[in-house]
Design an enzyme around this catalytic site. Structure first.
Site, PDB file in Angstrom:
ATOM      1  N   GLY A 271       3.066  -6.733  -2.252  1.00 13.93           N
ATOM      2  CA  GLY A 271       3.790  -5.469  -2.310  1.00 13.93           C
ATOM      3  C   GLY A 271       5.207  -5.581  -1.793  1.00 13.93           C
ATOM      4  O   GLY A 271       6.166  -5.194  -2.475  1.00 13.93           O
TER       5      GLY A 271
ATOM      6  N   HIS B  52     -27.449   7.332  20.948  1.00 13.66           N
ATOM      7  CA  HIS B  52     -26.509   6.263  20.578  1.00 13.66           C
ATOM      8  C   HIS B  52     -27.110   5.395  19.492  1.00 13.66           C
ATOM      9  O   HIS B  52     -28.260   4.983  19.592  1.00 13.66           O
ATOM     10  CB  HIS B  52     -26.193   5.388  21.802  1.00 13.66           C
TER      11      HIS B  52
ATOM     12  N   THR C  38      -0.031 -18.504  -3.946  1.00 13.54           N
ATOM     13  CA  THR C  38      -0.677 -18.552  -5.262  1.00 13.54           C
ATOM     14  C   THR C  38       0.441 -18.613  -6.307  1.00 13.54           C
ATOM     15  O   THR C  38       1.104 -17.606  -6.581  1.00 13.54           O
ATOM     16  CB  THR C  38      -1.543 -17.289  -5.478  1.00 13.54           C
TER      17      THR C  38
ATOM     18  N   LYS D  25      -1.066  -2.033  -0.843  1.00 14.59           N
ATOM     19  CA  LYS D  25       0.093  -1.426  -1.516  1.00 14.59           C
ATOM     20  C   LYS D  25      -0.007  -1.414  -3.027  1.00 14.59           C
ATOM     21  O   LYS D  25       0.501  -0.513  -3.683  1.00 14.59           O
ATOM     22  CB  LYS D  25       1.364  -2.189  -1.138  1.00 14.59           C
TER      23      LYS D  25
ATOM     24  N   LYS E  18     -24.538  15.103  22.600  1.00 15.59           N
ATOM     25  CA  LYS E  18     -23.670  13.924  22.437  1.00 15.59           C
ATOM     26  C   LYS E  18     -24.279  12.986  21.399  1.00 15.59           C
ATOM     27  O   LYS E  18     -25.443  12.567  21.557  1.00 15.59           O
ATOM     28  CB  LYS E  18     -23.499  13.166  23.754  1.00 15.59           C
TER      29      LYS E  18
ATOM     30  N   SER F 273       3.996   2.265  13.427  1.00 13.36           N
ATOM     31  CA  SER F 273       4.310   3.539  12.765  1.00 13.36           C
ATOM     32  C   SER F 273       3.862   4.758  13.573  1.00 13.36           C
ATOM     33  O   SER F 273       4.620   5.729  13.690  1.00 13.36           O
ATOM     34  CB  SER F 273       3.678   3.587  11.372  1.00 13.36           C
TER      35      SER F 273
ATOM     36  N   ASP G  91      10.108   0.715   0.693  1.00 16.29           N
ATOM     37  CA  ASP G  91      10.293  -0.618   1.280  1.00 16.29           C
ATOM     38  C   ASP G  91      11.591  -1.278   0.823  1.00 16.29           C
ATOM     39  O   ASP G  91      12.301  -1.894   1.603  1.00 16.29           O
ATOM     40  CB  ASP G  91       9.156  -1.558   0.833  1.00 16.29           C
TER      41      ASP G  91
HETATM   42  P1  NAP Z   1       0.335  -8.043   0.363  1.00 16.39           P
HETATM   43  O1  NAP Z   1       0.675  -7.146  -0.764  1.00 16.39           O
HETATM   44  O2  NAP Z   1      -1.078  -8.213   0.702  1.00 16.39           O
HETATM   45  O3  NAP Z   1       0.944  -9.492   0.067  1.00 16.39           O
HETATM   46  C1  NAP Z   1       0.751 -10.550   0.937  1.00 16.39           C
HETATM   47  C2  NAP Z   1       1.586 -11.756   0.507  1.00 16.39           C
HETATM   48  O4  NAP Z   1       1.514 -12.708   1.560  1.00 16.39           O
HETATM   49  C3  NAP Z   1       1.086 -12.452  -0.749  1.00 16.39           C
HETATM   50  O5  NAP Z   1       2.197 -13.016  -1.419  1.00 16.39           O
HETATM   51  C4  NAP Z   1       0.183 -13.543  -0.173  1.00 16.39           C
HETATM   52  O6  NAP Z   1       0.064 -14.701  -1.018  1.00 16.39           O
HETATM   53  C5  NAP Z   1       0.956 -13.935   1.056  1.00 16.39           C
HETATM   54  N1  NAP Z   1       0.121 -14.492   2.113  1.00 16.39           N
HETATM   55  C6  NAP Z   1      -0.764 -13.830   2.889  1.00 16.39           C
HETATM   56  N2  NAP Z   1      -1.317 -14.672   3.781  1.00 16.39           N
HETATM   57  C7  NAP Z   1      -0.759 -15.895   3.565  1.00 16.39           C
HETATM   58  C8  NAP Z   1      -0.916 -17.173   4.157  1.00 16.39           C
HETATM   59  N3  NAP Z   1      -1.764 -17.368   5.176  1.00 16.39           N
HETATM   60  N4  NAP Z   1      -0.184 -18.199   3.682  1.00 16.39           N
HETATM   61  C9  NAP Z   1       0.685 -18.009   2.661  1.00 16.39           C
HETATM   62  N5  NAP Z   1       0.884 -16.827   2.043  1.00 16.39           N
HETATM   63  C10 NAP Z   1       0.163 -15.777   2.495  1.00 16.39           C
HETATM   64  O7  NAP Z   1       1.080  -7.575   1.722  1.00 16.39           O
HETATM   65  P2  NAP Z   1       2.464  -6.776   1.899  1.00 16.39           P
HETATM   66  O8  NAP Z   1       2.162  -5.344   2.024  1.00 16.39           O
HETATM   67  O9  NAP Z   1       3.423  -7.267   0.883  1.00 16.39           O
HETATM   68  O10 NAP Z   1       2.914  -7.219   3.371  1.00 16.39           O
HETATM   69  C11 NAP Z   1       3.326  -8.558   3.620  1.00 16.39           C
HETATM   70  C12 NAP Z   1       3.982  -8.669   5.005  1.00 16.39           C
HETATM   71  O11 NAP Z   1       5.180  -7.893   5.059  1.00 16.39           O
HETATM   72  C13 NAP Z   1       3.107  -8.153   6.147  1.00 16.39           C
HETATM   73  O12 NAP Z   1       3.248  -9.021   7.245  1.00 16.39           O
HETATM   74  C14 NAP Z   1       3.698  -6.806   6.489  1.00 16.39           C
HETATM   75  O13 NAP Z   1       3.483  -6.458   7.849  1.00 16.39           O
HETATM   76  C15 NAP Z   1       5.155  -7.056   6.207  1.00 16.39           C
HETATM   77  N6  NAP Z   1       5.874  -5.813   5.890  1.00 16.39           N
HETATM   78  C16 NAP Z   1       6.863  -5.398   6.739  1.00 16.39           C
HETATM   79  C17 NAP Z   1       7.552  -4.243   6.467  1.00 16.39           C
HETATM   80  C18 NAP Z   1       8.643  -3.817   7.399  1.00 16.39           C
HETATM   81  O14 NAP Z   1       9.007  -2.645   7.369  1.00 16.39           O
HETATM   82  N7  NAP Z   1       9.189  -4.707   8.177  1.00 16.39           N
HETATM   83  C19 NAP Z   1       7.255  -3.481   5.355  1.00 16.39           C
HETATM   84  C20 NAP Z   1       6.266  -3.942   4.496  1.00 16.39           C
HETATM   85  C21 NAP Z   1       5.576  -5.106   4.771  1.00 16.39           C
HETATM   86  P3  NAP Z   1      -1.083 -14.799  -2.162  1.00 16.39           P
HETATM   87  O15 NAP Z   1      -0.498 -14.125  -3.370  1.00 16.39           O
HETATM   88  O16 NAP Z   1      -1.268 -16.241  -2.325  1.00 16.39           O
HETATM   89  O17 NAP Z   1      -2.288 -14.083  -1.626  1.00 16.39           O
END
Ligand code: NAP
Length: 519
Positions: free
Chosen positions: A379, A132, A401, A303, A159, A256, A341
């Site tokens: 994303g 381990h 931001t 993304k 192991k 997923s 998406d």
């Molecule tokens: P991402 O590309 O990393 O973008 C994150 C975004 O959230 C950025 O605009 C970021 O702002 C902001 N953010 C993160 N933490 C924050 C905080 N504490 N306070 C304020 N703003 C914050 O992520 P993503 O892939 O777009 O995903 C974002 C969310 O959507 C996740 O919760 C994900 O689970 C959800 N989602 C859901 C689905 C669905 O099928 N329902 C599909 C895709 C995503 P900054 O630019 O300032 O960093």
């Protein structure tokens, strides 16, 4: 194709570690292991309070409803036993004599153990010699020489357990497992090592450890037996099973795997879908580059970064600047990125509006002409903003931001706001709000991106977060009289698109709805 009805198609065993203070509790846990579907149990004798007696060993082995593996792990190898070595090794010998099917002896102690037993061992008892490493996963060369050293002790089963510092460490564990000359139990511990446990049958592992329930782990990163059997179709994984997975950080919350694995199983599609906790997308894709790793769903925060590592990107995903689905072409191994998406989110919002009586505009969408506020510029934010714009909505982007909000608004042709401005933003009534940040996601369920007061101006509020299904934002929007659309609807919509690309088959829409209705 693997069998679809739960019949096992591989030989890898499921072993439940049994840790408890008392013999009685251990016996109860053994029965739970059997009813959960384990093939054998590991009696972790060192977990008993105080030192167990030889009578306890006899009771545990004789009363166990499953084949046994007896382990008496000392502190110096990560266990709980802190007594003297002769007593410990004598107890392992007693377990062997009472009929244990396997005994585990540490590499460092195996010579002494063999001196004690003079090499005598009942034929039915298999000797596992273990090593381990709780710090890291050594180089391939070092792992190979470790396996050779263990093999040279005369072990029936090797192991090795190492710590996964990065998910790419697991590839080396897979390599030594696939090439081992003797039966091998191998794993990389920790969340980053989860696939070493889930995919053990693909590489011919002797057994994988899985618990009777959360909180019963004997080492970090062990899944539950129920997850192995019900979520990850463990019994159906064979060497040519294709691997799909969700790349993210964090990623453990993602539903997923539940969705895709049930759907794969329903049609006998020989594939498994796993959680992939990835720190660095580039090194992940470089390491897992064979066509066996057939497709990846991408989530926060990868993304956008993943776009540059795809060999080809669909034009829509390119203009969004984000890929949520990567497919590895099976003929040439090239990576193709696309984005499902925006269809998922926009269709869910349009359906919500139509159901509440909003008419389609001249372009065929109820979003035409609406003021559409997107919170987030990552994303998901880009995908939703791009999709709403394409449906004729006027777009406003608010982001933590501000600079990123401004950049996106400029590309899309919209207005930018800071998150703080959102609380007083009220140019008209009947607006649409879409949160695409992770604010309000488990475990931070008390957080919300905008005040309740400000929600009064919105006719419809959508939240991409789907754990929990009803976020604080949606609850408060509903209390203000807005129509709400959950992230679950988007999740199902984007998953249809991905499933069809992964399998080349139409998505089982009813099954998806049925599965997700449970969450
Ligand atoms: P991402 O590309 O990393 O973008 C994150 C975004 O959230 C950025 O605009 C970021 O702002 C902001 N953010 C993160 N933490 C924050 C905080 N504490 N306070 C304020 N703003 C914050 O992520 P993503 O892939 O777009 O995903 C974002 C969310 O959507 C996740 O919760 C994900 O689970 C959800 N989602 C859901 C689905 C669905 O099928 N329902 C599909 C895709 C995503 P900054 O630019 O300032 O960093």
């Amino acid at each position: 194709m693997a069998e679809t009805d739960g019949v096992r198609t591989n030989i890898t065993l499921i072993c439940a570690p049994i840790m408890a203070d008392t013999v009685d509790h251990m016996l109860l846990h053994m029965n739970s292991a059997k009813s959960s579907g384990a093939d054998l149990v590991e009696i972790r004798f060192d977990s008993l309070k105080g030192f167990g007696t030889h009578e306890d060993i006899k009771t545990l082995i004789k009363s166990c409803p499953l084949p046994t593996l007896f382990t008496y792990r000392p502190k110096w190898e990560g266990g709980h036993y802190d007594g003297d070595e002769p007593s410990r090794l004598a107890a392992i010998r007693v377990a062997m004599e009472f009929g244990a099917d396997h005994i585990d002896v540490e590499l460092q102690a195996v010579d002494e153990f063999k001196n004690l037993t003079r090499g005598d061992k009942p034929t039915k008892c298999k000797l596992i010699v273990s090593s381990h490493n709780y710090q890291n996963t050594p180089s391939l060369e070092d792992l190979e020489s470790l396996v050779a050293r263990i093999q040279s002790t005369g072990a029936d089963i090797v192991k090795i357990a190492t710590m996964a510092v990065d998910i790419t460490d697991v590839a080396r564990i897979f390599q030594v497992t696939a090439h081992s000359q003797v039966p091998i139990i191998s794993m990389a511990m920790g969340e980053r090592g989860l696939i070493s446990r889930l995919l053990s049958p693909k590489f011919g592992g002797y057994l994988t450890f899985a618990t009777i329930g959360r909180g019963n782990e004997s080492a970090p990163g062990q899944p539950t037996i129920q997850d192995l059997l019900d979520v990850f179709n463990f019994r159906q994984i064979v060497p040519d099973t294709k691997v799909f997975g969700i790349i993210g950080k964090p990623v453990g919350h993602s539903k997923s795997p539940m969705l895709y694995n049930k759907a794969f199983r329903s049609i006998g599609f020989n594939a498994v879908f796993v959680h992939l906790l990835v720190d660095n997308v580039k090194s992940f894709l470089e390491t897992y580059s064979s066509t066996d790793y057939a497709g990846f769903t991408c989530t926060i925060p990868h993304k956008e970064a993943v776009v540059q590592f795809c060999d080809e990107v669909d034009p829509v995903a390119k203009s969004i600047g984000a890929v949520n689905c990567v497919i590895r072409r099976q003929d040439d191994g090239k990576l193709y990125g696309c984005n499902t998406d925006y269809v998922g989110a926009i269709t869910a919002i349009e359906d919500g509006l139509r159901a509440s009586g909003v008419q389609d505009g001249s372009n065929g969408s109820p979003l035409a002409g609406k003021l559409f506020v997107v919170i987030g510029a990552g994303g998901a934010g880009k995908a939703v903003a791009y999709g709403a714009k394409a449906k004729g909505a006027r777009i406003v982007i608010a982001n933590r931001t501000y600079e990123r909000a401004r950049e996106l608004a400029e590309i899309i042709g919209g207005k930018a706001l800071s998150l703080a401005d959102l609380n007083t933003y009220n140019p008209e009534d009947g607006m649409i709000l879409a949160n695409t940040t992770s604010i309000g996601m488990q475990p931070n369920i008390d957080e919300t991106p905008v005040s309740k007061e400000a929600l009064k101006s919105y006719a419809l509020v959508f939240d991409a977060v789907y754990t929990p299904k009803i976020t604080r934002l949606l609850r408060e929007a509903g209390e203000c009289g807005a129509l709400i659309v959950t992230g679950l609807e988007m999740f199902i919509g984007q998953a249809y698109g991905q499933y069809e690309r992964y399998t080349g088959l139409p998505a089982p829409k009813e099954l998806f709805r049925e599965i997700m209705a449970k969450y």
